[in-house]
Scaffold this motif. Structure first.
Motif, PDB file in Angstrom:
ATOM      1  N   LEU A   9     -41.756 -91.609 -99.491  1.00 53.40           N
ATOM      2  CA  LEU A   9     -41.812 -92.861-100.233  1.00 53.40           C
ATOM      3  C   LEU A   9     -43.196 -93.502-100.113  1.00 53.40           C
ATOM      4  CD1 LEU A   9     -40.412 -95.031-101.931  1.00 53.40           C
ATOM      5  CD2 LEU A   9     -39.604 -96.054 -99.788  1.00 53.40           C
ATOM      6  N   GLY A  10     -43.744 -93.497 -98.902  1.00 49.54           N
ATOM      7  CA  GLY A  10     -45.083 -94.057 -98.691  1.00 49.54           C
ATOM      8  C   GLY A  10     -46.129 -93.327 -99.508  1.00 49.54           C
ATOM      9  N   TYR A  11     -46.044 -92.001 -99.541  1.00 51.71           N
ATOM     10  CA  TYR A  11     -46.976 -91.207-100.332  1.00 51.71           C
ATOM     11  C   TYR A  11     -46.831 -91.527-101.814  1.00 51.71           C
ATOM     12  CZ  TYR A  11     -49.099 -87.156-102.570  1.00 51.71           C
ATOM     13  OH  TYR A  11     -49.860 -86.347-103.375  1.00 51.71           O
ATOM     14  N   THR A  12     -45.577 -91.620-102.281  1.00 48.79           N
ATOM     15  CA  THR A  12     -45.322 -91.925-103.686  1.00 48.79           C
ATOM     16  C   THR A  12     -45.831 -93.317-104.048  1.00 48.79           C
ATOM     17  OG1 THR A  12     -43.344 -90.537-103.576  1.00 48.79           O
ATOM     18  CG2 THR A  12     -43.519 -92.027-105.450  1.00 48.79           C
ATOM     19  N   LEU A  13     -45.612 -94.282-103.169  1.00 43.50           N
ATOM     20  CA  LEU A  13     -46.104 -95.639-103.426  1.00 43.50           C
ATOM     21  C   LEU A  13     -47.620 -95.671-103.474  1.00 43.50           C
ATOM     22  CD1 LEU A  13     -43.715 -97.720-101.138  1.00 43.50           C
ATOM     23  CD2 LEU A  13     -43.743 -97.669-103.651  1.00 43.50           C
ATOM     24  N   GLN A  14     -48.252 -94.933-102.592  1.00 47.28           N
ATOM     25  CA  GLN A  14     -49.714 -94.911-102.562  1.00 47.28           C
ATOM     26  C   GLN A  14     -50.273 -94.297-103.845  1.00 47.28           C
ATOM     27  OE1 GLN A  14     -51.354 -92.431 -99.509  1.00 47.28           O
ATOM     28  NE2 GLN A  14     -53.374 -93.361 -99.650  1.00 47.28           N
ATOM     29  N   LYS A  15     -49.694 -93.176-104.270  1.00 48.72           N
ATOM     30  CA  LYS A  15     -50.160 -92.506-105.485  1.00 48.72           C
ATOM     31  C   LYS A  15     -49.808 -93.300-106.738  1.00 48.72           C
ATOM     32  CE  LYS A  15     -52.169 -89.041-103.689  1.00 48.72           C
ATOM     33  NZ  LYS A  15     -53.605 -88.944-103.736  1.00 48.72           N
ATOM     34  N   GLY A  16     -48.708 -94.043-106.679  1.00 51.32           N
ATOM     35  CA  GLY A  16     -48.267 -94.818-107.834  1.00 51.32           C
ATOM     36  C   GLY A  16     -48.962 -96.156-107.963  1.00 51.32           C
ATOM     37  N   GLY A  17     -49.800 -96.501-107.020  1.00 48.12           N
ATOM     38  CA  GLY A  17     -50.544 -97.753-107.091  1.00 48.12           C
ATOM     39  C   GLY A  17     -49.710 -98.980-106.759  1.00 48.12           C
ATOM     40  N   ALA A  18     -48.720 -98.824-105.900  1.00 47.29           N
ATOM     41  CA  ALA A  18     -47.880 -99.957-105.502  1.00 47.29           C
ATOM     42  C   ALA A  18     -48.696-100.930-104.649  1.00 47.29           C
ATOM     43  CB  ALA A  18     -46.674 -99.465-104.719  1.00 47.29           C
ATOM     44  N   ALA A  19     -48.143-102.092-104.459  1.00 48.79           N
ATOM     45  CA  ALA A  19     -48.816-103.124-103.670  1.00 48.79           C
ATOM     46  C   ALA A  19     -49.097-102.609-102.262  1.00 48.79           C
ATOM     47  CB  ALA A  19     -47.946-104.377-103.606  1.00 48.79           C
ATOM     48  N   ALA A  20     -50.253-102.963-101.750  1.00 53.25           N
ATOM     49  CA  ALA A  20     -50.681-102.502-100.430  1.00 53.25           C
ATOM     50  C   ALA A  20     -49.710-102.959 -99.339  1.00 53.25           C
ATOM     51  CB  ALA A  20     -52.096-102.991-100.127  1.00 53.25           C
ATOM     52  N   GLU A  21     -49.178-104.158 -99.494  1.00 52.69           N
ATOM     53  CA  GLU A  21     -48.258-104.700 -98.490  1.00 52.69           C
ATOM     54  C   GLU A  21     -46.980-103.857 -98.413  1.00 52.69           C
ATOM     55  OE1 GLU A  21     -46.907-106.888 -95.430  1.00 52.69           O
ATOM     56  OE2 GLU A  21     -48.904-107.021 -96.322  1.00 52.69           O
ATOM     57  N   LEU A  22     -46.444-103.460 -99.559  1.00 52.02           N
ATOM     58  CA  LEU A  22     -45.243-102.633 -99.591  1.00 52.02           C
ATOM     59  C   LEU A  22     -45.524-101.268 -98.958  1.00 52.02           C
ATOM     60  CD1 LEU A  22     -42.319-102.124-100.432  1.00 52.02           C
ATOM     61  CD2 LEU A  22     -43.177-101.455-102.702  1.00 52.02           C
ATOM     62  N   HIS A  23     -46.656-100.676 -99.303  1.00 52.07           N
ATOM     63  CA  HIS A  23     -47.030 -99.380 -98.723  1.00 52.07           C
ATOM     64  C   HIS A  23     -47.195 -99.497 -97.211  1.00 52.07           C
ATOM     65  CE1 HIS A  23     -49.904 -96.195 -97.528  1.00 52.07           C
ATOM     66  NE2 HIS A  23     -49.051 -95.470 -98.243  1.00 52.07           N
ATOM     67  N   ARG A  24     -47.809-100.557 -96.737  1.00 50.39           N
ATOM     68  CA  ARG A  24     -48.016-100.775 -95.301  1.00 50.39           C
ATOM     69  C   ARG A  24     -46.657-100.924 -94.588  1.00 50.39           C
ATOM     70  NH1 ARG A  24     -52.208-103.496 -95.526  1.00 50.39           N
ATOM     71  NH2 ARG A  24     -51.326-105.468 -96.216  1.00 50.39           N
ATOM     72  N   THR A  25     -45.723-101.652 -95.203  1.00 48.91           N
ATOM     73  CA  THR A  25     -44.406-101.847 -94.617  1.00 48.91           C
ATOM     74  C   THR A  25     -43.654-100.523 -94.482  1.00 48.91           C
ATOM     75  OG1 THR A  25     -44.281-104.075 -95.554  1.00 48.91           O
ATOM     76  CG2 THR A  25     -42.195-103.058 -94.885  1.00 48.91           C
ATOM     77  N   VAL A  26     -43.690 -99.709 -95.523  1.00 47.24           N
ATOM     78  CA  VAL A  26     -43.020 -98.404 -95.487  1.00 47.24           C
ATOM     79  C   VAL A  26     -43.681 -97.501 -94.445  1.00 47.24           C
ATOM     80  CG1 VAL A  26     -42.544 -96.310 -96.825  1.00 47.24           C
ATOM     81  CG2 VAL A  26     -42.143 -98.551 -97.846  1.00 47.24           C
ATOM     82  N   SER A  27     -44.998 -97.537 -94.344  1.00 44.73           N
ATOM     83  CA  SER A  27     -45.711 -96.729 -93.349  1.00 44.73           C
ATOM     84  C   SER A  27     -45.361 -97.168 -91.931  1.00 44.73           C
ATOM     85  CB  SER A  27     -47.220 -96.824 -93.557  1.00 44.73           C
ATOM     86  OG  SER A  27     -47.581 -96.250 -94.786  1.00 44.73           O
ATOM     87  N   GLN A  28     -45.239 -98.455 -91.707  1.00 39.47           N
ATOM     88  CA  GLN A  28     -44.855 -98.955 -90.386  1.00 39.47           C
ATOM     89  C   GLN A  28     -43.421 -98.548 -90.050  1.00 39.47           C
ATOM     90  OE1 GLN A  28     -45.607-103.150 -90.704  1.00 39.47           O
ATOM     91  NE2 GLN A  28     -47.722-102.975 -89.986  1.00 39.47           N
ATOM     92  N   LEU A  29     -42.542 -98.617 -91.041  1.00 37.23           N
ATOM     93  CA  LEU A  29     -41.163 -98.193 -90.829  1.00 37.23           C
ATOM     94  C   LEU A  29     -41.109 -96.716 -90.439  1.00 37.23           C
ATOM     95  CD1 LEU A  29     -38.125 -98.763 -90.915  1.00 37.23           C
ATOM     96  CD2 LEU A  29     -38.202 -98.249 -93.383  1.00 37.23           C
ATOM     97  N   GLU A  30     -41.889 -95.895 -91.115  1.00 33.93           N
ATOM     98  CA  GLU A  30     -41.935 -94.458 -90.805  1.00 33.93           C
ATOM     99  C   GLU A  30     -42.465 -94.231 -89.391  1.00 33.93           C
ATOM    100  OE1 GLU A  30     -43.648 -90.560 -90.343  1.00 33.93           O
ATOM    101  OE2 GLU A  30     -44.946 -92.229 -90.866  1.00 33.93           O
ATOM    102  N   ALA A  31     -43.487 -94.989 -88.985  1.00 35.57           N
ATOM    103  CA  ALA A  31     -44.042 -94.855 -87.639  1.00 35.57           C
ATOM    104  C   ALA A  31     -43.023 -95.273 -86.579  1.00 35.57           C
ATOM    105  CB  ALA A  31     -45.318 -95.683 -87.511  1.00 35.57           C
ATOM    106  N   HIS A  32     -42.286 -96.336 -86.828  1.00 35.71           N
ATOM    107  CA  HIS A  32     -41.256 -96.781 -85.884  1.00 35.71           C
ATOM    108  C   HIS A  32     -40.126 -95.758 -85.765  1.00 35.71           C
ATOM    109  CE1 HIS A  32     -42.997-100.627 -84.970  1.00 35.71           C
ATOM    110  NE2 HIS A  32     -43.024-100.991 -86.242  1.00 35.71           N
ATOM    111  N   MET A  33     -39.743 -95.162 -86.883  1.00 36.99           N
ATOM    112  CA  MET A  33     -38.702 -94.139 -86.839  1.00 36.99           C
ATOM    113  C   MET A  33     -39.176 -92.928 -86.050  1.00 36.99           C
ATOM    114  SD  MET A  33     -37.023 -94.111 -90.570  1.00 36.99           S
ATOM    115  CE  MET A  33     -35.880 -95.361 -91.095  1.00 36.99           C
ATOM    116  N   SER A  34     -40.426 -92.566 -86.203  1.00 34.13           N
ATOM    117  CA  SER A  34     -40.979 -91.443 -85.462  1.00 34.13           C
ATOM    118  C   SER A  34     -40.938 -91.712 -83.963  1.00 34.13           C
ATOM    119  CB  SER A  34     -42.419 -91.179 -85.907  1.00 34.13           C
ATOM    120  OG  SER A  34     -43.015 -90.201 -85.102  1.00 34.13           O
ATOM    121  N   LEU A  35     -41.359 -92.904 -83.548  1.00 39.22           N
ATOM    122  CA  LEU A  35     -41.339 -93.250 -82.126  1.00 39.22           C
ATOM    123  C   LEU A  35     -39.911 -93.312 -81.574  1.00 39.22           C
ATOM    124  CD1 LEU A  35     -44.169 -95.930 -81.948  1.00 39.22           C
ATOM    125  CD2 LEU A  35     -44.213 -93.596 -81.065  1.00 39.22           C
ATOM    126  N   THR A  36     -38.982 -93.798 -82.377  1.00 35.85           N
ATOM    127  CA  THR A  36     -37.585 -93.851 -81.954  1.00 35.85           C
ATOM    128  C   THR A  36     -37.026 -92.449 -81.761  1.00 35.85           C
ATOM    129  OG1 THR A  36     -37.266 -95.938 -83.120  1.00 35.85           O
ATOM    130  CG2 THR A  36     -35.284 -94.685 -82.574  1.00 35.85           C
TER     131      THR A  36
END
Length: 142
Positions: A9-36
């Motif tokens: 989803l983060g990759y798709t948002l980045q390539k699709g030109g989505a808002a930076a804040e939304l992309h950052r939120t999804v990336s943080q969620l992915e990082a938290h899931m990885s650590l969990t």
């Protein structure tokens, strides 16, 4: 699966030109899931050590060697992975992640090689058993 879905989803948002804040939120969620996910793997080192303790008593020396050392390498892989997790969470400061990643990969690779060696050995035993079975069932030559 959720972690990888967030990465996609983060990759798709980045390539699709989505808002930076939304992309950052999804990336943080992915990082938290990885650590969990890594946190939930903390017990794997202990389980691998227990497995090594069980296999050290096998009567077949090849299986004993491959399985015991394979489990010990798996335990070391998980231990290195735990150190990396602690570094990513900030529990260990100034951790050389490249060095610990390389150590982790080496232990994992050696465990895989030992497991493949064991598999080849067991296949050889099965083939020999099958050959003995066929030899005992074949009619005597005239």
């Amino acid at each position: 699966a959720a972690q990888y879905a967030c990465a996609l989803l983060g990759y798709t948002l980045q390539k699709g030109g989505a808002a930076a804040e939304l992309h950052r939120t999804v990336s943080q969620l992915e990082a938290h899931m990885s650590l969990t996910r890594k946190l939930l793997r903390l017990g794997n080192s202990v389980e691998a050590l227990e497995a090594a303790k069980r296999t050290i008593h096998l009567s077949d020396s090849v299986l004993r060697l491959c399985l015991t050392i394979g489990h010990l390498n798996r335990a070391m892989y998980f231990a290195c992975d735990n150190v990396l997790w602690a570094g990513k969470t900030g529990l260990i400061s100034k951790l050389d992640t490249h060095k610990w990643s390389q150590r982790s990969f080496r232990y994992y690779l050696f465990a895989l090689i030992l497991n493949l060696t064991r598999d080849v050995y067991e296949l050889r035993l099965l083939i020999e058993c099958e050959e003995r079975y066929r030899a005992s069932k074949s009619p005597p030559s005239p």
